[in-house]
Design a protein around this motif. Sequence first.
Motif, PDB file in Angstrom:
ATOM      1  N   SER A  41       0.813  -1.214   0.000  1.00  0.00           N
ATOM      2  CA  SER A  41       0.000   0.000   0.000  1.00  0.00           C
ATOM      3  C   SER A  41       0.852   1.272   0.000  1.00  0.00           C
ATOM      4  N   VAL A  42       0.221   2.347  -0.390  1.00  0.00           N
ATOM      5  CA  VAL A  42       0.881   3.649  -0.398  1.00  0.00           C
ATOM      6  C   VAL A  42       1.313   4.029   1.016  1.00  0.00           C
ATOM      7  N   MET A  43       0.504   3.735   2.005  1.00  0.00           N
ATOM      8  CA  MET A  43       0.863   4.110   3.379  1.00  0.00           C
ATOM      9  C   MET A  43       2.106   3.362   3.870  1.00  0.00           C
ATOM     10  N   THR A  44       2.337   2.163   3.374  1.00  0.00           N
ATOM     11  CA  THR A  44       3.572   1.459   3.698  1.00  0.00           C
ATOM     12  C   THR A  44       4.756   2.245   3.159  1.00  0.00           C
ATOM     13  N   GLY A  45       4.648   2.704   1.918  1.00  0.00           N
ATOM     14  CA  GLY A  45       5.709   3.515   1.327  1.00  0.00           C
ATOM     15  C   GLY A  45       5.916   4.823   2.058  1.00  0.00           C
ATOM     16  N   VAL A  46       4.825   5.440   2.497  1.00  0.00           N
ATOM     17  CA  VAL A  46       4.937   6.699   3.246  1.00  0.00           C
ATOM     18  C   VAL A  46       5.660   6.458   4.567  1.00  0.00           C
ATOM     19  N   ALA A  47       5.338   5.379   5.246  1.00  0.00           N
ATOM     20  CA  ALA A  47       6.017   5.058   6.505  1.00  0.00           C
ATOM     21  C   ALA A  47       7.509   4.837   6.273  1.00  0.00           C
ATOM     22  N   GLU A  48       7.840   4.102   5.218  1.00  0.00           N
ATOM     23  CA  GLU A  48       9.248   3.882   4.878  1.00  0.00           C
ATOM     24  C   GLU A  48       9.933   5.194   4.502  1.00  0.00           C
TER      25      GLU A  48
END
Length: 178
Positions: free
Chosen positions: A73-80
Amino acid sequence: MAGLTLGLLVHLLGPVSGCLLNPAVTIGVWSVGKLEAPVAGAFVAAQFAGAGFALALGRLLFPRALPLLVDGSVMTGVAELLGAALLTFTIAAVFMDRIPSRLTGAVIGTALVVAISWAAHRSNGVLNPAVALGIGSLSWPYVWGPVLGALAGAWLAKCMWGPSGTVEASGPRSGRRP
């Protein structure tokens, strides 16, 4: 444990290679002019080669290892992205001579622990595309998140301190270290 390991490696490998172990951080440091392009390319290639070797060795030694959940998900990328930005900001501070050399391992190791803590609320807290490959957790958010975060962290450091390590601002403190 990851922070202690990275802190130790910074002191052991830093004098030899700058201890760039993360392709995203390597790209960030290169983007602000602290690393030549051929060297950065060689580092990135070596980092992914090492990760591929680690993945193959891990599968050989632990054929029944539990798989990690990989969320694309996009939120996984944002967290990273957020975690990698903090980590790379800190590493860029070292490259810009803002951190005394005797403290680099402790500062970078601590930054990694904090950055993983931030990211782990929404991702596996990897912050490193090569490590994501090495542990079998590679997906696009584990590539674009750390790379964009590393670019943001490195450029924030450059905007704050400039290439010479001095504060880049107008006014009475211009040109002086805070």
